[in-house]
Structures are given as structure tokens and as C-alpha cells.
Design a protein around this motif. Sequence first.
Motif, short mmCIF file in Angstrom:
data_model
loop_
_atom_site.label_atom_id
_atom_site.label_comp_id
_atom_site.label_asym_id
_atom_site.label_seq_id
_atom_site.Cartn_x
_atom_site.Cartn_y
_atom_site.Cartn_z
N VAL A 76 41.16 4.45 -53.38
CA VAL A 76 40.13 3.43 -53.56
C VAL A 76 40.74 2.03 -53.48
O VAL A 76 40.08 1.07 -53.05
CB VAL A 76 39.40 3.62 -54.91
CG1 VAL A 76 38.34 2.56 -55.12
CG2 VAL A 76 38.78 5.01 -55.00
N LEU A 77 42.01 1.91 -53.88
CA LEU A 77 42.67 0.60 -53.96
C LEU A 77 43.45 0.23 -52.71
O LEU A 77 43.74 -0.95 -52.49
CB LEU A 77 43.61 0.58 -55.17
CG LEU A 77 42.98 0.85 -56.54
CD1 LEU A 77 44.05 0.82 -57.62
CD2 LEU A 77 41.88 -0.15 -56.85
N LYS A 78 43.82 1.21 -51.90
CA LYS A 78 44.63 0.95 -50.71
C LYS A 78 43.97 -0.08 -49.80
O LYS A 78 42.78 0.00 -49.50
CB LYS A 78 44.85 2.24 -49.92
CG LYS A 78 45.84 3.21 -50.55
CD LYS A 78 47.28 2.74 -50.39
CE LYS A 78 48.27 3.79 -50.90
NZ LYS A 78 49.67 3.31 -50.82
N GLY A 79 44.76 -1.07 -49.39
CA GLY A 79 44.27 -2.06 -48.45
C GLY A 79 43.36 -3.11 -49.05
O GLY A 79 42.78 -3.92 -48.32
N LYS A 80 43.23 -3.12 -50.39
CA LYS A 80 42.33 -4.08 -51.04
C LYS A 80 43.11 -5.05 -51.92
O LYS A 80 44.21 -4.75 -52.39
CB LYS A 80 41.28 -3.34 -51.88
CG LYS A 80 40.33 -2.50 -51.03
CD LYS A 80 39.34 -1.75 -51.88
CE LYS A 80 38.42 -0.91 -51.00
NZ LYS A 80 37.52 -0.05 -51.79
N ARG A 81 42.53 -6.20 -52.13
CA ARG A 81 43.10 -7.21 -53.02
C ARG A 81 42.56 -6.94 -54.42
O ARG A 81 41.35 -6.99 -54.64
CB ARG A 81 42.73 -8.61 -52.54
CG ARG A 81 43.30 -8.94 -51.15
CD ARG A 81 42.66 -10.17 -50.56
NE ARG A 81 41.23 -9.96 -50.30
CZ ARG A 81 40.41 -10.89 -49.80
NH1 ARG A 81 40.89 -12.09 -49.50
NH2 ARG A 81 39.14 -10.62 -49.60
N VAL A 82 43.48 -6.66 -55.33
CA VAL A 82 43.10 -6.08 -56.63
C VAL A 82 43.30 -7.07 -57.77
O VAL A 82 44.35 -7.71 -57.88
CB VAL A 82 43.93 -4.80 -56.90
CG1 VAL A 82 43.59 -4.21 -58.26
CG2 VAL A 82 43.71 -3.77 -55.79
N GLY A 83 42.30 -7.17 -58.63
CA GLY A 83 42.44 -7.84 -59.91
C GLY A 83 42.55 -6.79 -60.99
O GLY A 83 41.89 -5.75 -60.92
N PHE A 84 43.38 -7.04 -61.99
CA PHE A 84 43.65 -6.02 -63.01
C PHE A 84 43.34 -6.57 -64.39
O PHE A 84 43.85 -7.62 -64.78
CB PHE A 84 45.12 -5.59 -62.94
CG PHE A 84 45.47 -4.46 -63.87
CD1 PHE A 84 45.28 -3.14 -63.49
CD2 PHE A 84 45.97 -4.71 -65.14
CE1 PHE A 84 45.59 -2.10 -64.34
CE2 PHE A 84 46.29 -3.68 -66.00
CZ PHE A 84 46.10 -2.37 -65.60
N VAL A 85 42.52 -5.84 -65.15
CA VAL A 85 42.22 -6.20 -66.54
C VAL A 85 42.93 -5.19 -67.44
O VAL A 85 42.61 -3.99 -67.41
CB VAL A 85 40.70 -6.17 -66.83
CG1 VAL A 85 40.42 -6.68 -68.24
CG2 VAL A 85 39.94 -6.98 -65.80
#
Length: 434
Positions: free
Chosen positions: A75-84
Motif C-alpha cells: 500500500v505504501l510502495k511508491g507513495k509519499r508517506v506521512g507518519f503519526v
Amino acid sequence: MRLKMFKNTFFPIIMGLVLILISCGNGVRGTKSQERSIKTADHGARIAKNESPTADLSQQPIKVGANRTENYLKVLKGKRVGFVGNQSSVIFKDGKRKNDKGAAYTHLVDSLLSLKINVKKVFSPEHGFRGTADAGEEIKDGLDPKTRLPIISLYGDNKKPKPAQLEGLDIMVFDIQDVGVRFYTYISTLHYVMEACAEANIPLLILDRPNPNGHYIDGPILEKAHTSFVGMHPIPIAHGMTIAEYAQMINGEKWLKNGIQCDLTIISMENYTYDLPYSLPIKPSPNLPNDQSIALYPSLCFFEGTNVSVGRGTDTQFQVFGSPELDKNHFDYRFTPQSKPGATAPPQLGKLCYGRNLAQSEVAPGINLEYVIETYRHTSNKKTFFNSFFVKLAGTSQLQKQIEQGLSEKEIKATWANGLEKFKEIRKRYTLYP
């Protein structure tokens, strides 16, 4: 002749029954197969269900959402991720759980970066990303020394991520260990993160973790007039839900502003039930250092709305209570709060307190009101016993009045019964575990 007719009639009936049974059997297998993939629930959340259901979950180790990497890395591959997240956002190695020095786990952000997931920034709740700040302490934005990622504080004036702070992100990840109590502010942070994501059309991935107080539901239902950051929703103090289940309730009950809903994907746990005891390997906040403090927290936190100390500034936080104004002839325990990391200016700093030590006491399921009732009866100044924060913690003005009027715990809890029954019915719509 009759026998022949019976045979001719009976054979097709038997064959028909066999075909029906085969068809039903295939249907059951199909349902289990569907549970192994990410499903969409009635309230809109996509849920990665338990992949290996077992009849006796008590014999299987709990696998938290963060450890089910095969379900969310794609789901996260290739995406710009914000983490809480915070210090509790970890992946356990080989299913082992040790203390802070055991090195049996790695922080999820470190793991994601090592797997080439493009984590762009971190959002931290109360107590900060590394979980060392005092309760209520203002936390400033900064850089994480280890990863050099920007950290945005979601406590103080900036409880909700701003549009500019979400700009450039494709998805947000939420992974925080909660303790299942309304006034523990991580679920309030969850609310604001969901709301900001919904407004920005950014999906939110939630990695679920156990609720160490999930084996009971208790407390007064919060009244709307007493909504605050320590109580945002009409729920009891101990709600009996995991953080992912709670997110579903926020969505399903349309508690976000203007009834908007967040695009949720949930990675549930494996082998978890509410009745299974769960020892937290990492303290979820500075003043909940062990299982005993977490178990006592729903009952002792009421004292934060009084002049009674709960042991901040000692090594037995939320395992003792006391005050200089309590009757020293009635209470047999003595302690003096000192300035310590995570409690630099604790209540009753430097003062000798008289009270109780519950560090070795057995904690029964449910909220224990006897602690507050007893201390109120034996304080030297009833007029200064409560402060305004008590009503916010209780979520109702009635509890303070009931204690002042001398009602017993049984009488007070009887007034909670109807609200709790209604809540339990609502809760059923959102549970993920047996």
C-alpha cells in the motif's frame, strides 16, 4: 412395485442433498478465503483481517498490525508517506517482546526507511515522538536526530495537521499504542488526524495494537457540554476498543466535522481477543511505566482533577496516591514527589504526601471509585479538593456532585448503567475481534 418406486424417487433426492451440501461447503470456504484479503467494511474501512484464525487464540502470540508488513508495504510502495507515531510504534523481531534495552524490536519509521518507503515527515502526539515530554508540556516542531526527518507536533496549539503540513503527501500512517481510556489523548489526536486527512483527501492507514484495558467497559458517558481534548466523544471512560476499532467508530458515527469520513485502511492484529492479557513492552507515556500503572490509570486519573498526587515525580507513577491534606492517621503510606524526567514539576512537588501504595495490589476489572471517595472523606479541606479539571476528566458534572453528596460507588455506578448499555450496542458495529 412400491419398493422400486421408492428407490427411483429416493435416489435423485439423495443426490440433490449431496449437491446442496457440497455447494454449502464451498460457500464456507469462500468466506474464509475472503477474510484473508483486505476487505471493505460497512462503514467504509478496508480491513486486513486475521490471516490465520485459530480455535485457541490464547496459545498463539499476538501479532500486531505493524508486524503484518506483507499487508501494508504494498500500500505504501511508491507513495509519499506521512507518519503519526511515537516511541511505541515498533516492529517486534521474531515475535519477541522485550524491554527498552532488549533490542528485540525496531522502530517502524527506521524499518520503513530501510525498506525504501518514502517517509517524508513525522507527526507526534502528546509526549513527543520519542515519548519523553511531560504531560501537557508544549512540544515544538523539529528534526528527529536519528532519521533527520521533520517532526511536526500535534499537541498544544497545533492539534490538527494543517493543509500545508499535509501538502505533498499521498498517504498517512497511524501507529500508536493506546491504553483504551477516554482521557488518554492519543484517540483525540486520532480524531484530528482523521479529520485533516478527510479534508485533504489523503487516505489513512492504521496499524492496530492491543487495548490493555480492553476486557471491560465502564464509566460515565461524556456529555457534550464537557467536550475537550481529554474527552471528545460520547463514550465511557474505559471504552473496550482498540485504536483501529475506535477509528471505525469515529467514521461510522460521523463525529468528524460536518460528518465527513476518512478513507481508512486498517491492518488488524492476529490472534488477539479482548480477554487476553497483554503486557506492553514499551511504556506508552512517561508516567505509565508498567502494567500495574496502566491497569490503575482509568481509576486513578480522576485525581488529576484534585489536589491529590498520583505519584508523578516518583518511581511509582499511577500506582500510589496521596496529598499533604489527607489524614495521616488514616492513610499508611508516605511519599514526596520530586522533579524527574517526564515530571519536572509534578503536583505536590517536595511535599510529604499521605495516601496509599497500590503497586502490589490486585486490580479488578472496572473503574474503582473508592479511591476518590475515600480521599474526599478524609481530606482536611473539602472546598479545595476538586479543581475544574475533574469535570473534564469525568465528562460530566454529576460525578463530583455525587461524591460531595456522599453517594456510594454502587449508587453512582447505577446512574451509568443505561448509558453503558446503549454504548455497548453501538460498539458492536465496529469490533474486529472476538
